[in-house]
Scaffold this active site. Structure first.
Site, PDB file in Angstrom:
ATOM      1  N   GLU A 126     -14.236 -40.606  28.918  1.00  0.00           N
ATOM      2  CA  GLU A 126     -13.383 -41.303  28.252  1.00  0.00           C
ATOM      3  C   GLU A 126     -13.378 -42.557  28.543  1.00  0.00           C
ATOM      4  O   GLU A 126     -13.054 -43.007  29.890  1.00  0.00           O
ATOM      5  CB  GLU A 126     -12.019 -40.711  28.042  1.00  0.00           C
ATOM      6  N   GLY A 266      -5.693 -42.552  36.798  1.00  0.00           N
ATOM      7  CA  GLY A 266      -4.960 -41.201  37.465  1.00  0.00           C
ATOM      8  C   GLY A 266      -5.768 -39.967  37.310  1.00  0.00           C
ATOM      9  O   GLY A 266      -5.794 -39.083  38.236  1.00  0.00           O
ATOM     10  N   MET A 268      -8.109 -37.248  34.411  1.00  0.00           N
ATOM     11  CA  MET A 268      -8.477 -37.114  32.999  1.00  0.00           C
ATOM     12  C   MET A 268      -8.646 -35.830  32.504  1.00  0.00           C
ATOM     13  O   MET A 268      -8.832 -34.770  33.191  1.00  0.00           O
ATOM     14  CB  MET A 268      -9.876 -37.520  33.046  1.00  0.00           C
ATOM     15  N   GLU A 269      -8.453 -35.438  31.255  1.00  0.00           N
ATOM     16  CA  GLU A 269      -8.043 -34.395  30.592  1.00  0.00           C
ATOM     17  C   GLU A 269      -9.116 -33.497  30.153  1.00  0.00           C
ATOM     18  O   GLU A 269      -8.944 -32.525  28.937  1.00  0.00           O
ATOM     19  CB  GLU A 269      -7.064 -34.486  29.473  1.00  0.00           C
ATOM     20  N   ASN A 270     -10.335 -33.588  30.648  1.00  0.00           N
ATOM     21  CA  ASN A 270     -11.650 -32.837  30.137  1.00  0.00           C
ATOM     22  C   ASN A 270     -11.168 -31.485  29.967  1.00  0.00           C
ATOM     23  O   ASN A 270     -10.378 -30.821  30.587  1.00  0.00           O
ATOM     24  CB  ASN A 270     -12.699 -32.931  31.180  1.00  0.00           C
ATOM     25  N   HIS A 302       0.785 -34.181  32.334  1.00  0.00           N
ATOM     26  CA  HIS A 302       0.500 -35.008  31.550  1.00  0.00           C
ATOM     27  C   HIS A 302      -0.959 -34.324  30.921  1.00  0.00           C
ATOM     28  O   HIS A 302      -1.248 -33.995  29.601  1.00  0.00           O
ATOM     29  CB  HIS A 302       0.435 -36.395  31.618  1.00  0.00           C
ATOM     30  N   GLU A 303      -1.810 -34.164  32.048  1.00  0.00           N
ATOM     31  CA  GLU A 303      -3.119 -33.695  31.693  1.00  0.00           C
ATOM     32  C   GLU A 303      -3.169 -32.481  31.228  1.00  0.00           C
ATOM     33  O   GLU A 303      -3.707 -32.291  30.304  1.00  0.00           O
ATOM     34  CB  GLU A 303      -4.153 -33.799  32.913  1.00  0.00           C
ATOM     35  N   HIS A 306      -2.106 -32.330  27.573  1.00  0.00           N
ATOM     36  CA  HIS A 306      -3.444 -33.053  26.589  1.00  0.00           C
ATOM     37  C   HIS A 306      -4.168 -31.749  26.136  1.00  0.00           C
ATOM     38  O   HIS A 306      -4.839 -31.903  25.074  1.00  0.00           O
ATOM     39  CB  HIS A 306      -4.206 -33.867  27.266  1.00  0.00           C
ATOM     40  N   GLU A 325      -1.959 -40.412  23.528  1.00  0.00           N
ATOM     41  CA  GLU A 325      -1.400 -40.812  24.814  1.00  0.00           C
ATOM     42  C   GLU A 325       0.191 -41.086  24.764  1.00  0.00           C
ATOM     43  O   GLU A 325       1.038 -40.569  25.651  1.00  0.00           O
ATOM     44  CB  GLU A 325      -2.184 -42.121  25.324  1.00  0.00           C
TER      45      GLU A 325
HETATM   46  N1  B3K Z   1      -7.192 -39.946  28.908  1.00  0.00           N
HETATM   47  C1  B3K Z   1      -7.259 -40.537  30.188  1.00  0.00           C
HETATM   48  C2  B3K Z   1      -7.372 -41.857  30.181  1.00  0.00           C
HETATM   49  C3  B3K Z   1      -8.815 -42.510  30.248  1.00  0.00           C
HETATM   50  C4  B3K Z   1      -8.990 -43.831  30.519  1.00  0.00           C
HETATM   51  C5  B3K Z   1     -10.399 -44.272  30.269  1.00  0.00           C
HETATM   52  N2  B3K Z   1     -10.555 -45.580  30.511  1.00  0.00           N
HETATM   53  C6  B3K Z   1      -5.874 -40.219  31.239  1.00  0.00           C
HETATM   54  C7  B3K Z   1      -4.787 -39.620  30.581  1.00  0.00           C
HETATM   55  O1  B3K Z   1      -4.310 -40.336  29.722  1.00  0.00           O
HETATM   56  O2  B3K Z   1      -4.370 -38.782  30.596  1.00  0.00           O
HETATM   57 ZN    ZN Z   2      -3.048 -39.279  28.833  1.00  0.00          ZN
END
Ligand code: B3K
Ligand code: ZN
Length: 903
Positions: A126, A266, A268-270, A302-303, A306, A325
């Site tokens: 992302e 911080g 990432m929500e893969n 948070h993750e 998502h 977000e």
């Molecule tokens: N979605 C990711 C952030 C990605 C940032 C890319 N530059 C983390 C978050 O907001 O949960």
């Molecule tokens: Zn997020």
């Protein structure tokens, strides 16, 4: 590094659906740091809803070896960074496209796409990192089913992970092995992830309400396993909360978190494979502070959240980023609040969240990078992962909940998923679902106007004017709203502003509320919804001159202009039933004194730290003493009230900012509060000692926070008096502290007061934690962020950057030194000789060559240059212009500095 080229802006209005859909992706990786081979086999079909056109696939820093269509060679061309295929099968039938590329993860210092950190492979896709792995339609509205095969040397990369379920694994020749993963959910490519390396996992099996079993895993490096318990607990709590509050279950058999120490953000929500910065996973009482523990809980939440708001329903395009977000920040804020058993702890969390919004987002909204929650254009999307998209976006969602009620909002969420599960949608779709689920609500009635919160940038101001008529026993309150122009938006329309309101008598009694046309008064607090530019409310049967308590709980993200008398603020601070406004009254009292003192000292040039005027009056000091000694208020709340507004927040209230004067005045206020309340601070310190086992719960962390503030105040008072007792106690505490919070607070007290014992303490701290990267970050950051005395911090920062433990390539370390100085230490950074800005320009350029995202973040440190007084203003502008003149610059940094110069 990206070559300088014409940086083209992308516009929201130009959105067009993709010309092709990608239904399935079969990726095979031969992982090698120097040359990873990627075989990408896709099944595509034309999007028959749009006119036939060539297929344009995004790619970046890839070496292309082969392209086959339905197994046959085909003609293609490269146009800029895109791979263009013109001779594709006609008609609606699906066809196979096979692309073979290689890339070099070891040289990937941007940390986007596939990169290596400490001998382990990670990905970050992302927003637009997938194109650095293979050619693809790298946009969030193309959702595909993924099968991923990873092949690597077994000894070096024993763990091979990707999204979804592990379906097959086994050995290959030459000591290699493989693993195949299938993700049961379709996803956009920005949610793709792989990890390969020497990792170990903390595992836990849970049973969901449905009875289904899930495997939870937190993967880290071998030595870090003992620091994963809190992250795992946070994940378990998050899963339970989402199910209880919104009826959203975990939809995967296996949910994995993996930590890396080299990460731009911080976490990432893969899908099913969250990748985290170690900072938001690893914690033990000995190495992490209460704040770290709280951050881990909220980032893990948070993750995880998502998984529904982001992964199951994603964004149609990146302009809709706040769809996931803002909503997910709102959800993590609610999660953290709901975990607080105590109502006061809930209020403390709300105050902390608002403090972030006001100290970071309000300045963004007033500066050259101001943009709506749903932006209209961007040059580099990475620059739009901002406090506006995240925190203001969360406030917009919160206002929706306020307007439809908590149950109504939950119903709205259910409708949102009923309508849009598995889709890529827009902010409009979300707002429509919440409104449609609540047809009788104010939100439904006002939806088109409400949505201006998405389209208009800038922080609205609400001016409140009240008049009490003692004879008629009426109170007339006029609320007027306005919003200043922002870049590209000279004129603004009124927005919908929920105003939670109560009236207090000066003695603190809550007055009943009754508007002229009401038959009955109401007790307590009520929500008024402001929609016009100006509205007047007349309250009747008001038997005493009221003090209005407006925007309770910070019911809208606005600036409230109201001319309170000191006596009114003191009454609110002492009596308001709304803890947010109680805290706010204290902040206003402090702010007023700071601003008056800054205005009063115009013309003087106070040397840093030598401003010794008496700024605080007896009434203020007594009010602060009462809060500190209050028998019923909890420690965390006291700590928030007794903490002065930050230099940045004070500066935002001024038209022209002399940062040295702001620094000097705030330091003088701190010193005066330290001396005037010395006995009370000593009492607070003694009263808030905990000797039991460490737990990071809000109550005990509040006690530690207040004890920490007390200790730093006592050391500051000692500095003035020459007394050595408290610095001695601080040093002792530093040595024998049973947890990192107490230890770091004691160190901070010594460093912050500039006591000679700070030096041996710092040396000891380094020796103790030389192998703990996250603790070393604290060590660096504490020194780079220390209060400046006579310009001593910049030389310290330069020395820190020459330290063997420093590395510009590691984002956490770079942030701990450079950002702590440039973005978080205004009194040290804004030097009259301009040396702080010159340093900034050098670091922006140096970082830009390595990691444009981190560089562009740093570039934002001078966003507010045009507000500065001379000589700062001109010097800051020159420094920005120097960066802008660099011959090569990423489009990330270029966008930021160009906007700064234009704004
Ligand atoms: N979605 C990711 C952030 C990605 C940032 C890319 N530059 C983390 C978050 O907001 O949960
Ligand atoms: Zn997020």
């Amino acid at each position: 590094m990206q070559r300088e080229g014409p940086a083209t802006a992308i516009h929201r209005a130009d959105y067009a659906p993709p010309a092709y859909w990608i239904d399935t992706v079969d990726l095979a990786f031969d992982l090698d740091p120097a040359k990873t081979r990627v075989l990408n086999r896709m099944r595509l079909r034309r999007n028959t809803d749009v006119a036939a056109q060539p297929l344009r696939l995004d790619g970046e820093e890839l070496n292309l070896a082969r392209v086959l269509v339905n197994g046959q060679g085909t003609s293609f061309r490269i146009d800029g960074e895109q791979l263009v295929l013109e001779n594709l099968p006609e008609g609606p039938d699906a066809f196979d496209l096979e692309i073979f590329t290689t890339c070099c993860p070891a040289k990937n210092t941007k940390l986007m796409g596939l990169f290596v950190s400490q001998d382990t492979f990670f990905t970050q896709c992302e927003a637009e990192g997938f194109r650095r792995i293979t050619y693809f339609l790298d946009r969030p509205d193309v959702m595909a089913s993924y099968t991923v095969t990873l092949r690597a040397d077994r000894a070096q990369y024993p763990v091979l992970l990707s999204n979804g379920n592990l379906v097959e694994e086994g050995s290959l020749a030459d000591g290699r092995h493989f693993a195949r993963w299938v993700d049961p959910f379709k996803k956009p490519c920005y949610l793709f992830a792989l990890v390969a390396g020497k990792l170990v996992a903390r595992e836990q099996r849970i049973r969901a309400r449905s009875g289904k079993e899930h495997l939870l895993q937190v993967f880290v490096r071998r030595g870090d396993l003992d620091k994963t318990e809190h992250a795992m607990n946070s994940l378990v709590h998050s899963i339970a909360w989402d199910e209880a509050r919104f009826g959203l279950p975990l939809d995967l058999e296996r949910f994995m978190i993996v930590a890396t120490s080299d990460f731009n953000m911080g976490a990432m929500e893969n899908k099913g494979l969250n990748i985290f910065n170690t900072k938001y996973v690893l914690a033990s009482p000995a190495t992490a502070t209460d704040v770290d523990f709280a951050n881990i809980e909220s980032v893990v939440g948070h993750e995880y959240f998502h998984n529904w708001t982001g992964d199951r329903v994603t964004c149609r395009d990146w302009f809709q980023l706040s769809l996931k977000e803002g909503l997910t920040v709102f959800r993590d804020q609610e999660f953290s609040q709901d975990l607080c058993a105590d109502p006061s702890a809930r209020a403390v969390k709300r105050i902390e969240d608002v403090r972030v919004l006001r100290t970071a987002q309000f300045p963004e909204d007033a500066g050259p990078m101001a943009h709506p929650v749903r932006p209209d254009s961007y040059i580099e999307i990475s620059n739009f992962y901002t406090v506006t998209i995240y925190e203001k976006g969360a406030e917009v969602v919160r206002m929706m909940q306020t307007l439809v009620g908590r149950d109504g909002f939950a119903k709205g969420m259910t409708l949102y998923f009923e309508r849009h599960d598995g889709q890529a949608v827009t902010c409009d779709d979300f707002a429509q679902a919440i409104a449609d689920a609540n047809p009788q609500s104010e939100l439904a009635r006002l939806l088109p106007q409400f949505k201006r919160w998405y389209s208009q940038a800038g922080t609205p101001r609400v001016k409140a004017e009240g008049r009490y008529d003692a004879d008629a026993r009426t109170y007339t309150l006029t609320l007027s709203q306005s919003c200043p122009p922002t870049p590209g938006q000279p004129d603004k329309q009124p927005v919908v502003i929920p105003v939670q309101l109560g009236l207090l008598a000066h003695d603190g009694r809550a007055l009943p509320l009754q508007l002229a046309h009401w038959t009955q008064p109401e007790a307590g607090s009520r929500l008024f919804v402001l929609t016009e530019a100006s509205e007047t409310f007349q309250f009747v049967n008001v038997d005493a001159a009221p003090v209005p308590s407006l925007l309770r709980g910070f019911s809208a993200p606005v600036i409230l202009d109201i001319d309170y008398a000191d006596a009114e603020l003191l009454a609110l601070l002492a009596h308001d039933s709304d803890p947010f406004n109680r805290w706010e009254a204290g902040q206003r009292l402090s702010l007023r004194r700071a601003i008056n003192s800054i205005a009063g000292s115009q013309g003087e040039t106070p040397a840093t730290g030598t401003f010794d005027a008496e700024i605080l009056d007896a009434a203020y000091i007594e009010a602060m003493r009462s809060v500190l000694r209050h028998p019923a208020l909890d420690a965390a709340f006291k700590e928030l009230v007794l903490t002065l507004p930050s230099e940045g927040y004070i500066a935002e209230q001024l038209d022209v900012v002399d940062p040295q004067r702001v620094h000097a005045v705030r330091e003088a206020m701190r010193a005066q509060l330290a001396t005037a309340l010395q006995a009370d601070w000593a009492w607070a310190w003694e009263q808030h000692q905990d000797n039991g086992a460490y737990t990071p719960d809000p109550l005990s962390s509040g006690r530690r926070a207040l004890a920490g503030l007390a200790l730093s105040q006592l050391c500051l008072a000692a500095r003035a008096s020459g007394d050595t007792v408290w610095p001695g106690k601080a040093y002792q505490r530093f040595k024998d502290a049973g947890n990192m919070t107490d230890r770091a607070n004691a160190l901070q007290a010594l460093v912050g007061s500039g006591h000679a014992l700070a030096q041996p303490a710092l040396e000891r701290f380094h020796a103790l934690f030389k192998d703990e990267a996250l603790v070393l970050d604290k060590w660096f950051s504490l020194q780079a962020g220390a209060p400046d005395r006579g310009g001593d911090i910049l030389p310290t920062v330069k020395k820190l950057m020459a330290h063997p433990d420093f590395s510009l390539k590691n984002p956490n370390r770079a942030r701990s030194v450079i950002f702590s100085f440039c973005s978080a230490n205004p009194g040290a950074f804004h030097r009259a000789d301009g040396a702080g800005y010159a340093f900034w320009a050098e670091q922006v350029k140096a970082l830009d060559a390595l990691n444009p995202q981190v560089a562009a973040r740093l570039a934002r440190a001078l966003d507010r240059w045009s507000k500065l007084a001379e000589p700062y203003r001109q010097q800051a502008r020159d420094a920005i212009a120097r960066v802008a003149a660099a011959s090569t610059l990423s489009k990330d940094t270029r966008e930021v500095v160009d906007r700064a110069l234009a704004g």
